[in-house]
Design an enzyme around this catalytic site. Structure first.
Site, mmCIF file in Angstrom:
data_model
loop_
_atom_site.group_PDB
_atom_site.id
_atom_site.type_symbol
_atom_site.label_atom_id
_atom_site.label_comp_id
_atom_site.label_asym_id
_atom_site.label_seq_id
_atom_site.Cartn_x
_atom_site.Cartn_y
_atom_site.Cartn_z
ATOM 1 N N SER A 13 30.634 68.064 57.505
ATOM 2 C CA SER A 13 29.958 68.889 56.503
ATOM 3 C C SER A 13 29.376 70.088 57.222
ATOM 4 C CB SER A 13 28.826 68.091 55.842
ATOM 5 O OG SER A 13 27.817 68.988 55.388
ATOM 6 N N HIS A 38 34.117 69.096 54.477
ATOM 7 C CA HIS A 38 33.282 68.777 53.323
ATOM 8 C C HIS A 38 32.354 69.959 53.063
ATOM 9 C CE1 HIS A 38 31.005 65.876 50.788
ATOM 10 N NE2 HIS A 38 29.934 66.528 51.214
ATOM 11 N N ASP A 40 29.353 71.518 50.887
ATOM 12 C CA ASP A 40 28.246 71.144 50.001
ATOM 13 C C ASP A 40 27.815 72.325 49.149
ATOM 14 O OD1 ASP A 40 27.683 68.358 50.682
ATOM 15 O OD2 ASP A 40 27.322 69.157 52.685
ATOM 16 N N MET A 42 25.474 73.712 46.214
ATOM 17 C CA MET A 42 24.201 73.369 45.554
ATOM 18 C C MET A 42 23.751 74.514 44.651
ATOM 19 S SD MET A 42 22.193 71.840 48.817
ATOM 20 C CE MET A 42 22.962 70.642 49.915
ATOM 21 N N HIS A 71 31.910 69.376 47.319
ATOM 22 C CA HIS A 71 30.958 68.398 46.783
ATOM 23 C C HIS A 71 29.996 69.182 45.897
ATOM 24 C CE1 HIS A 71 27.420 65.448 47.807
ATOM 25 N NE2 HIS A 71 27.769 65.405 46.531
ATOM 26 N N MET A 73 27.100 69.666 43.915
ATOM 27 C CA MET A 73 25.768 69.179 43.542
ATOM 28 C C MET A 73 25.184 70.200 42.573
ATOM 29 S SD MET A 73 24.687 67.883 47.316
ATOM 30 C CE MET A 73 25.948 68.890 48.070
ATOM 31 N N MET A 142 26.358 58.590 47.991
ATOM 32 C CA MET A 142 25.300 59.311 48.718
ATOM 33 C C MET A 142 24.378 58.292 49.381
ATOM 34 S SD MET A 142 25.927 62.469 48.398
ATOM 35 C CE MET A 142 24.518 62.922 49.416
ATOM 36 N N PHE A 148 19.749 68.237 51.223
ATOM 37 C CA PHE A 148 19.485 68.704 52.583
ATOM 38 C C PHE A 148 20.263 67.871 53.598
ATOM 39 C CE2 PHE A 148 15.929 69.641 49.876
ATOM 40 C CZ PHE A 148 15.680 70.980 50.148
ATOM 41 N N GLY A 149 20.655 68.532 54.686
ATOM 42 C CA GLY A 149 21.260 67.807 55.797
ATOM 43 C C GLY A 149 20.170 67.200 56.669
ATOM 44 N N GLY A 150 20.567 66.382 57.600
ATOM 45 C CA GLY A 150 19.636 65.870 58.609
ATOM 46 C C GLY A 150 18.652 64.817 58.141
ATOM 47 N N ASP A 177 28.208 59.740 52.423
ATOM 48 C CA ASP A 177 27.665 61.068 52.729
ATOM 49 C C ASP A 177 26.146 61.001 52.867
ATOM 50 O OD1 ASP A 177 27.189 63.775 52.964
ATOM 51 O OD2 ASP A 177 27.757 64.276 50.903
ATOM 52 N N GLY A 178 25.665 61.350 54.057
ATOM 53 C CA GLY A 178 24.225 61.470 54.285
ATOM 54 C C GLY A 178 23.743 60.567 55.401
ATOM 55 N N GLY A 179 23.262 61.184 56.472
ATOM 56 C CA GLY A 179 22.681 60.409 57.557
ATOM 57 C C GLY A 179 23.689 59.603 58.359
HETATM 58 C C1 DX5 Z 1 23.435 66.355 51.367
HETATM 59 C C2 DX5 Z 1 24.892 66.712 51.561
HETATM 60 C C3 DX5 Z 1 25.485 66.113 52.788
HETATM 61 C C4 DX5 Z 1 24.755 66.482 54.054
HETATM 62 C C5 DX5 Z 1 25.266 65.732 55.232
HETATM 63 O O1 DX5 Z 1 22.999 66.934 50.197
HETATM 64 O O2 DX5 Z 1 25.660 66.298 50.466
HETATM 65 O O3 DX5 Z 1 26.871 66.404 52.872
HETATM 66 O O4 DX5 Z 1 24.831 67.832 54.328
HETATM 67 O O5 DX5 Z 1 24.474 66.066 56.317
HETATM 68 P P1 DX5 Z 1 23.941 64.966 57.325
HETATM 69 O O6 DX5 Z 1 25.185 64.324 57.901
HETATM 70 O O7 DX5 Z 1 23.165 65.718 58.322
HETATM 71 O O8 DX5 Z 1 23.125 63.982 56.533
HETATM 72 ZN ZN ZN Z 2 27.914 66.352 50.701
#
Ligand code: DX5
Ligand code: ZN
Length: 230
Positions: A13, A38, A40, A42, A71, A73, A142, A148-150, A177-179
Site C-alpha cells: 500500500s 494497493h 487507498d 479516501m 480500495h 474508502m 480490515m 490511516f497507515g501505521g 489490510d492494516g497493521g
Molecule cells: C488503512 C488502509 C491500509 C493502510 C495499510 O485505511 O486501508 O491500506 O494504509 O497501512 P499499514 O500496513 O501501515 O497498516
Molecule cells: Zn487499504
C-alpha cells in the site's frame, strides 16, 4: 479449514510511501516481486482522512506494470469507480458499510470488467457479506479502522478471517489490510488469508525491497505450517 492453497500475494500500500518519489518507490517494490499495488482512496467522509484521487492513479498506471487495486474508502463507490477503472485500476474494492443495495452495486461494478472486491471494517460481522459473497472475486478484511497507515493490527479480527476462509471458494481471494508486519502476517495467513496488504511495514522500512521479501518469506512459512497442521 485450509482452502486449496492460493499463492500468497503481497500488495504494497503506497499510503506510507514517499509521495515526492512515488514512481521510484513503486519501481522498487515492483522489482522486489510485489504481486499487485494497493491504492487507498479516501474521501474525508467514510473515513476521517483524504488521500489520492483519479489523476494520481492514472499517473501511477503509466509508470508500473503491476496490477492496481483501488480500495475505495468512500461513501459513493458506484459514482467514482468508473473513473478509477478508466485511470487504470484493475480491481475495485468497496466497503459493505456504504452499500445500500449490495447486489446491485456488485452488478454495476461487474459491468466495468474488473476484479470486484468487498471490504469490511473491524466492527462489521462476516454475516453482513452473506448476500453477495458468491458474487465477489475477493474479500478484504480490515484489521485496523480504515483511514490511516501505521496502526496496530487488531487481533480480534482473526476469527472473522477464519470464518470467511471457510465460506469462500478457491477462486476467491481473502485479503487482509492494516497493521500487517512480520509478527502479524503469520497469524493472518494461519487464519486463512492469502493476500497481504502492507504499507508501513514496507515503505517505512530502511530497505523496502528486503522488507517485502522478508514479509513474503514469513507468510509462506506460516502457510506451510498451517498446511502441515491441516
Ligand atoms: C488503512 C488502509 C491500509 C493502510 C495499510 O485505511 O486501508 O491500506 O494504509 O497501512 P499499514 O500496513 O501501515 O497498516
Ligand atoms: Zn487499504
Amino acid at each position: 479449514m485450509m482452502r486449496a492453497a492460493r499463492p500468497i500475494r503481497i500488495a504494497p500500500s503506497i499510503l506510507d510511501a514517499d509521495f515526492g518519489r512515488l514512481a521510484e518507490q513503486i519501481a522498487l517494490v515492483e522489482a522486489a516481486g510485489a504481486d499487485l499495488l494497493h491504492l487507498d482512496i479516501m474521501d474525508g467522509h467514510f473515513v476521517p482522512n483524504l488521500s489520492l484521487g483519479v489523476p494520481v492513479v492514472a499517473g501511477i498506471a503509466r509508470h508500473t506494470k503491476l496490477p492496481l487495486e483501488a480500495h475505495l474508502m468512500i461513501t459513493d463507490p458506484a459514482k467514482y469507480a468508473p473513473a478509477f477503472v478508466e485511470a487504470g485500476a484493475r480491481g475495485i474494492i468497496f466497503h459493505i458499510e456504504v452499500a445500500q443495495q449490495p447486489r446491485e452495486l456488485v452488478r454495476q461494478l461487474r459491468r466495468l470488467d474488473v476484479q470486484v472486491g468487498v471490504s469490511l471494517n473491524p466492527g462489521t460481522p462476516a454475516e453482513s457479506l452473506l448476500e453477495i459473497l458468491p458474487q465477489v472475486d475477493q474479500v478484504l478484511v480490515m484489521t485496523v479502522w480504515p483511514g490511516f497507515g501505521g496502526q496496530r493490527f487488531l487481533d480480534d479480527c482473526l476469527r472473522k478471517i477464519e470464518v470467511l476462509a471457510e465460506q469462500l471458494r478457491d477462486d476467491q481471494a481473502l485479503e487482509v489490510d492494516g497493521g500487517v508486519n512480520l509478527d502479524t502476517a503469520p497469524r493472518a495467513v494461519a487464519a486463512g488469508a492469502d493476500t497481504l496488504v502492507a504499507g508501513s511495514a514496507i515503505f517505512a522500512a530502511d530497505d523496502p525491497a528486503t522488507a517485502l521479501r522478508t514479509l513474503r518469506d514469513v507468510a509462506q512459512s506460516a502457510r506451510r505450517q498451517a498446511e502441515l497442521r491441516a
